[in-house]
Write a protein that holds these residues in place. Structure first.
Motif, PDB file in Angstrom:
ATOM      1  N   GLY A  85       0.752  -1.328   0.001  1.00 17.70           N
ATOM      2  CA  GLY A  85      -0.052   0.039   0.108  1.00 17.70           C
ATOM      3  C   GLY A  85       0.938   1.159  -0.159  1.00 17.70           C
ATOM      4  O   GLY A  85       1.260   1.699   1.008  1.00 17.70           O
ATOM      5  N   GLY A  86       0.882   1.872  -1.225  1.00 16.63           N
ATOM      6  CA  GLY A  86       1.728   3.082  -1.332  1.00 16.63           C
ATOM      7  C   GLY A  86       0.840   4.128  -0.705  1.00 16.63           C
ATOM      8  O   GLY A  86      -0.211   3.988  -0.047  1.00 16.63           O
ATOM      9  N   ALA A  87       1.486   5.432  -1.029  1.00 19.26           N
ATOM     10  CA  ALA A  87       0.838   6.798  -0.017  1.00 19.26           C
ATOM     11  C   ALA A  87      -0.801   6.567  -0.507  1.00 19.26           C
ATOM     12  O   ALA A  87      -1.501   7.397   0.534  1.00 19.26           O
ATOM     13  N   GLY A  88      -1.099   6.640  -1.858  1.00 20.85           N
ATOM     14  CA  GLY A  88      -2.598   6.511  -2.143  1.00 20.85           C
ATOM     15  C   GLY A  88      -3.106   5.328  -2.423  1.00 20.85           C
ATOM     16  O   GLY A  88      -4.407   5.291  -2.788  1.00 20.85           O
ATOM     17  N   ALA A  89      -2.803   4.233  -2.130  1.00 23.37           N
ATOM     18  CA  ALA A  89      -3.324   3.053  -2.535  1.00 23.37           C
ATOM     19  C   ALA A  89      -4.302   2.603  -2.030  1.00 23.37           C
ATOM     20  O   ALA A  89      -5.349   2.101  -2.375  1.00 23.37           O
ATOM     21  N   PRO A  90      -4.421   2.663  -0.477  1.00 23.36           N
ATOM     22  CA  PRO A  90      -5.357   2.346   0.286  1.00 23.36           C
ATOM     23  C   PRO A  90      -6.652   2.965  -0.172  1.00 23.36           C
ATOM     24  O   PRO A  90      -7.837   2.436  -0.341  1.00 23.36           O
ATOM     25  N   HIS A  97      -4.960   0.381   5.752  1.00 25.21           N
ATOM     26  CA  HIS A  97      -3.689   0.471   6.159  1.00 25.21           C
ATOM     27  C   HIS A  97      -3.597  -0.756   7.404  1.00 25.21           C
ATOM     28  O   HIS A  97      -4.387  -0.859   8.236  1.00 25.21           O
ATOM     29  N   PRO A  98      -2.307  -1.427   7.296  1.00 22.90           N
ATOM     30  CA  PRO A  98      -2.157  -2.785   8.331  1.00 22.90           C
ATOM     31  C   PRO A  98      -1.988  -2.140   9.603  1.00 22.90           C
ATOM     32  O   PRO A  98      -2.504  -3.017  10.375  1.00 22.90           O
ATOM     33  N   LEU A  99      -1.760  -0.816  10.086  1.00 22.54           N
ATOM     34  CA  LEU A  99      -1.518  -0.561  11.194  1.00 22.54           C
ATOM     35  C   LEU A  99      -3.151  -0.208  11.877  1.00 22.54           C
ATOM     36  O   LEU A  99      -3.122  -0.636  13.269  1.00 22.54           O
ATOM     37  N   ILE A 100      -4.006  -0.114  11.134  1.00 20.08           N
ATOM     38  CA  ILE A 100      -5.581   0.143  11.650  1.00 20.08           C
ATOM     39  C   ILE A 100      -6.061  -1.122  12.534  1.00 20.08           C
ATOM     40  O   ILE A 100      -6.367  -0.930  13.607  1.00 20.08           O
ATOM     41  N   PRO A 101      -5.911  -2.316  11.953  1.00 15.92           N
ATOM     42  CA  PRO A 101      -6.583  -3.521  12.848  1.00 15.92           C
ATOM     43  C   PRO A 101      -5.729  -3.729  14.014  1.00 15.92           C
ATOM     44  O   PRO A 101      -6.137  -4.036  15.151  1.00 15.92           O
ATOM     45  N   LEU A 102      -4.448  -3.339  13.936  1.00 15.50           N
ATOM     46  CA  LEU A 102      -3.543  -3.782  14.874  1.00 15.50           C
ATOM     47  C   LEU A 102      -3.855  -2.560  16.271  1.00 15.50           C
ATOM     48  O   LEU A 102      -3.770  -3.097  17.296  1.00 15.50           O
ATOM     49  N   VAL A 103      -4.145  -1.398  15.664  1.00 15.64           N
ATOM     50  CA  VAL A 103      -4.370  -0.300  16.709  1.00 15.64           C
ATOM     51  C   VAL A 103      -5.748  -0.883  17.414  1.00 15.64           C
ATOM     52  O   VAL A 103      -5.804  -0.747  18.547  1.00 15.64           O
ATOM     53  N   LEU A 134     -11.034  -6.794  10.098  1.00  9.26           N
ATOM     54  CA  LEU A 134      -9.856  -6.070   9.311  1.00  9.26           C
ATOM     55  C   LEU A 134      -8.853  -6.845   9.020  1.00  9.26           C
ATOM     56  O   LEU A 134      -8.257  -6.946   7.931  1.00  9.26           O
ATOM     57  N   LEU A 135      -8.306  -7.697  10.300  1.00  7.04           N
ATOM     58  CA  LEU A 135      -7.222  -8.557   9.918  1.00  7.04           C
ATOM     59  C   LEU A 135      -7.337  -9.454   9.179  1.00  7.04           C
ATOM     60  O   LEU A 135      -6.457  -9.835   8.334  1.00  7.04           O
ATOM     61  N   CYS A 136      -8.606 -10.064   9.367  1.00  5.95           N
ATOM     62  CA  CYS A 136      -8.798 -11.365   8.438  1.00  5.95           C
ATOM     63  C   CYS A 136      -8.935 -11.132   6.976  1.00  5.95           C
ATOM     64  O   CYS A 136      -8.633 -11.972   6.103  1.00  5.95           O
ATOM     65  N   THR A 137      -9.280  -9.894   6.774  1.00  8.30           N
ATOM     66  CA  THR A 137      -9.564  -9.459   5.279  1.00  8.30           C
ATOM     67  C   THR A 137      -8.592  -8.720   4.741  1.00  8.30           C
ATOM     68  O   THR A 137      -8.490  -8.306   3.438  1.00  8.30           O
ATOM     69  N   SER A 138      -7.329  -8.505   5.482  1.00  4.69           N
ATOM     70  CA  SER A 138      -6.195  -7.770   5.020  1.00  4.69           C
ATOM     71  C   SER A 138      -5.427  -8.544   4.008  1.00  4.69           C
ATOM     72  O   SER A 138      -5.422  -9.735   4.094  1.00  4.69           O
ATOM     73  N   VAL A 139      -4.865  -7.857   3.105  1.00  6.06           N
ATOM     74  CA  VAL A 139      -3.949  -8.612   2.022  1.00  6.06           C
ATOM     75  C   VAL A 139      -2.443  -8.648   2.720  1.00  6.06           C
ATOM     76  O   VAL A 139      -1.499  -8.965   2.169  1.00  6.06           O
ATOM     77  N   HIS A 140      -2.194  -7.847   3.813  1.00 12.91           N
ATOM     78  CA  HIS A 140      -0.846  -7.752   4.279  1.00 12.91           C
ATOM     79  C   HIS A 140      -0.258  -9.112   5.233  1.00 12.91           C
ATOM     80  O   HIS A 140       0.994  -9.159   5.543  1.00 12.91           O
TER      81      HIS A 140
END
Length: 201
Positions: A85-90, A97-103, A134-140
């Motif tokens: 995910g680049g600057a505008g990709a999400p 962004h992968p940080l959102i589900p973790l937070v 969000l974690l389960c549906t993430s591509v990260h």
């Protein structure tokens, strides 16, 4: 029959073959991102074998299919970044962004601790459920990372808190509860840190 001595090259070649429907520049960008991820993973985890690194990345067909789907969804706008995910990709691709589900997963417990009365527990449960989805549906992350993450950050804390609240034989007083909550918070933060390091670039 001659066997290959370079599994990384074979893996990247397999991804390139499966992703041949991608435009050439996006296909090369995908391969470069995968190669960089492999290098970083091996540098950060020197004891890991190449086979494990490639297994964590996933099947080349799945990676190619994901990149093709993302390229299709980004075709109407600016070029999509198929591997990270680049600057505008999400915003363009609808990726989070992968940080959102973790937070969200990490903050679910502090909400319950700081605000023990409603709506604190309600917000904590909502954060936990949303973060897990969000974690389960993430591509990260790979399926193994997702399963482990959900078990450690959502299922285990819920089970422990429920057992503690329903148990009549648990330690009485605020100190044991505080220590248990702090231990659980450390588990959540540690799991989030591990997932952050293990995410796909």
């Amino acid at each position: 029959m001659k066997t290959s001595t370079d599994p990384i090259r074979d893996y990247l070649h397999a991804v390139e073959r499966e992703a041949r429907a991608l435009p050439a520049d996006r296909r090369q960008e995908l391969l470069a991102d995968l190669a960089e991820h492999i290098e970083v993973t091996r540098a950060e985890r020197p004891d890991i074998t190449i086979a494990v690194v490639l297994a964590e990345l996933g099947d080349p067909r799945t990676i190619a299919a994901t990149a093709l789907a993302e390229a299709g969804s980004g075709a109407a706008g600016a070029p999509a970044d198929p591997a990270r995910g680049g600057a505008g990709a999400p915003a363009r691709q609808g990726r989070v962004h992968p940080l959102i589900p973790l937070v969200m997963l990490t903050l679910s417990l502090p909400f319950m601790m700081v605000f023990p009365d409603l709506p604190g527990p309600l917000i904590g449960v909502l954060f936990r459920i949303t973060g897990a989805v969000l974690l389960c549906t993430s591509v990260h992350w790979t399926a193994v990372h997702k399963t482990t993450g959900v078990l450690l950050t959502a299922v285990l804390p819920t089970a422990v808190i429920s057992a503690w609240n329903l148990s009549s034989g648990g330690p009485a007083g605020d100190t044991p509860a505080l220590l248990a909550n702090l231990a659980m918070l450390a588990l959540l933060a540690g799991t989030a840190a591990w997932l952050w390091r293990a995410r796909r670039a």
